[in-house]
Design an enzyme around this catalytic site. Sequence first.
Site, mmCIF file in Angstrom:
data_model
loop_
_atom_site.group_PDB
_atom_site.id
_atom_site.type_symbol
_atom_site.label_atom_id
_atom_site.label_comp_id
_atom_site.label_asym_id
_atom_site.label_seq_id
_atom_site.Cartn_x
_atom_site.Cartn_y
_atom_site.Cartn_z
ATOM 1 N N SER A 239 64.048 34.103 93.702
ATOM 2 C CA SER A 239 63.005 35.062 94.019
ATOM 3 C C SER A 239 61.896 34.949 92.994
ATOM 4 C CB SER A 239 63.561 36.480 94.026
ATOM 5 O OG SER A 239 63.546 37.015 92.721
ATOM 6 N N LYS A 240 60.690 35.190 93.459
ATOM 7 C CA LYS A 240 59.581 34.995 92.543
ATOM 8 C C LYS A 240 59.544 36.045 91.444
ATOM 9 C CE LYS A 240 56.626 36.670 96.237
ATOM 10 N NZ LYS A 240 55.559 36.262 97.124
ATOM 11 N N ARG A 241 60.275 37.106 91.656
ATOM 12 C CA ARG A 241 60.311 38.136 90.625
ATOM 13 C C ARG A 241 61.016 37.664 89.363
ATOM 14 N NH1 ARG A 241 61.695 42.664 93.519
ATOM 15 N NH2 ARG A 241 63.538 42.980 92.248
ATOM 16 N N THR A 242 62.108 36.934 89.557
ATOM 17 C CA THR A 242 62.909 36.557 88.392
ATOM 18 C C THR A 242 62.857 35.074 88.035
ATOM 19 O OG1 THR A 242 64.770 36.464 89.920
ATOM 20 C CG2 THR A 242 64.553 38.442 88.596
ATOM 21 N N ASN A 243 62.233 34.268 88.880
ATOM 22 C CA ASN A 243 62.219 32.832 88.605
ATOM 23 C C ASN A 243 60.832 32.236 88.830
ATOM 24 O OD1 ASN A 243 65.329 32.480 88.712
ATOM 25 N ND2 ASN A 243 64.796 33.529 90.602
#
Length: 466
Positions: A239-243
């Site tokens: 996910s772009k939130r964590t990676n």
Amino acid sequence: MTVRTRFAPSPTGFLHIGGARTALYCWLEARRRGGEFLLRIEDTDRERSTDAAVKAILEAMQWLDLNADEAPIYQTHRLERYKQVALDLVAAGKAYYAYESKDQIEAMREAAMARGEKPRYNGYYRDRNEPYRDDPNRVIRFKNPLEGSVVFDDKVKGTVEWSNAELDDLVIFRSDGWPTYNFAVVVDDIDMGITEVIRGDDHVNNTPRQINIYHALGGKVPEFAHLPMILDKEGKKLSKRTNSVSVMEYRENGFLPHAILNYLVRLGWSHGDQEIFSREEMIALFDVADVNKAASRFDTEKLLWLNQHYLKTDDPHTLAPEFEWHLARAGVDISKGPAPADVIVALRDRVQTLKDMAERAKIWYGPIIEWDDKAVAKHLKNESAVQVLQLARELLAACEWKPEPIHHVIEQIAATLELGMGKIAQPLRVAMTGTQVSPSIDHTVFLAGRDVSLKRIDDAVALARG
RNA sequence: GCUCCCAUCGUCUAGUGGCCUAGGACACCGCCCUCUCAAGGCGGGAACACGAGUUCGAACCUCGUUGGGAGCGCCA
């Protein structure tokens, strides 16, 4: 029949790592078999699709050098075609109008779930033959076969069988006048002559219903290959939130396109013990049928290793343009200073990314911004250091400005002052860079140039005495 | 809930019944090299999820368990 593959992103964001691998596999499969690789922009979701995303995806594909053989197809340009095909299906009795509201459908689903069944549409209008009416809720639904099952031989998953009883009459045309994904995909793949559908395995479940549409349309069913997912380090969905997931973000972080491709080709596929693949080798060796079934995790450490591998082995002149892009981003003015290719050679054993390399290269392209206090205290503040610097200044002022003569000067200082290399290199290194870390001292001096080197030595002597 | 999919070192993987006391790579640890940092060389620890079966023999075949994942939209 020529093999034709396609990559079909929806432009709701940038090209991410998973999409890049799908695109790579499609491209590779087409290349190996002498076929064609096409690009299709699935932009029927007008709420979420943006032109900026289209641009970003195209740019990333180009940066990765995964070029399509024909101009991209845009689904929004094909609305009339979908309309016509859907109407034909209705006329042929293979699809029908339905008028339930979204709330009614929702209630239907909940009721089915309550009964322990799979939520599905009940086919209310299927055989009712009601006259056509204008209605804001009007959609077109596909008459999915009631009996039997759909079987297909997936190139990575193996034989997949799906009972038609599991499938309901899906909407193929929305009330807003646009086709739905499952319908548009089939119409497009038929029209584009796609022979191999290679995509993420989140689409396996859609495949049986798409095959039914192929049959209804009289199209030849293509081969399918459903790729396992790429998970993050923790085994969770990327996910772009964590990676970092955007391909272009990897570019910004200093990765080389080929390193990314090499990493991606090995994620879910292998050829014996081989880790390094040139483009040509990938094309010759890759076969989508050899792709693993299990999901894999994205490991930045290994990507970093591959990136440095290419930094070390690629021709520095080939690498130079991308490096210059990073230098510019780092605010480095290369008009005065060493040739970027020379800097690459000096630093490539020491960094894993071009971003870090650009950062480290600053020592040769401008004045020392700040002195590392510890380094100064440890290596400059003593009489021996000053002696070294003074002798170095004298010898460097006169020596031929090439790595070998400079190296010889260093040795000469060691011999004259009867000091070990450590006592020579470190003071000089601090003088040249302000820090305790740099490439070998002779190269560091060489790349700085004579004028800069002498100036820095003077500054360092002043600093040591002040 | 229902349907489908998956399962070898921490990670990516080799392995398709005997070549496996399970191989390679990344990461990690140690040693060597060394003007710093690296790079490089050498070495080390580290896995067949579990349980039944089939078989002379199972990481490989079958079944089950457990654990993951995907899908079940008028999103794609």
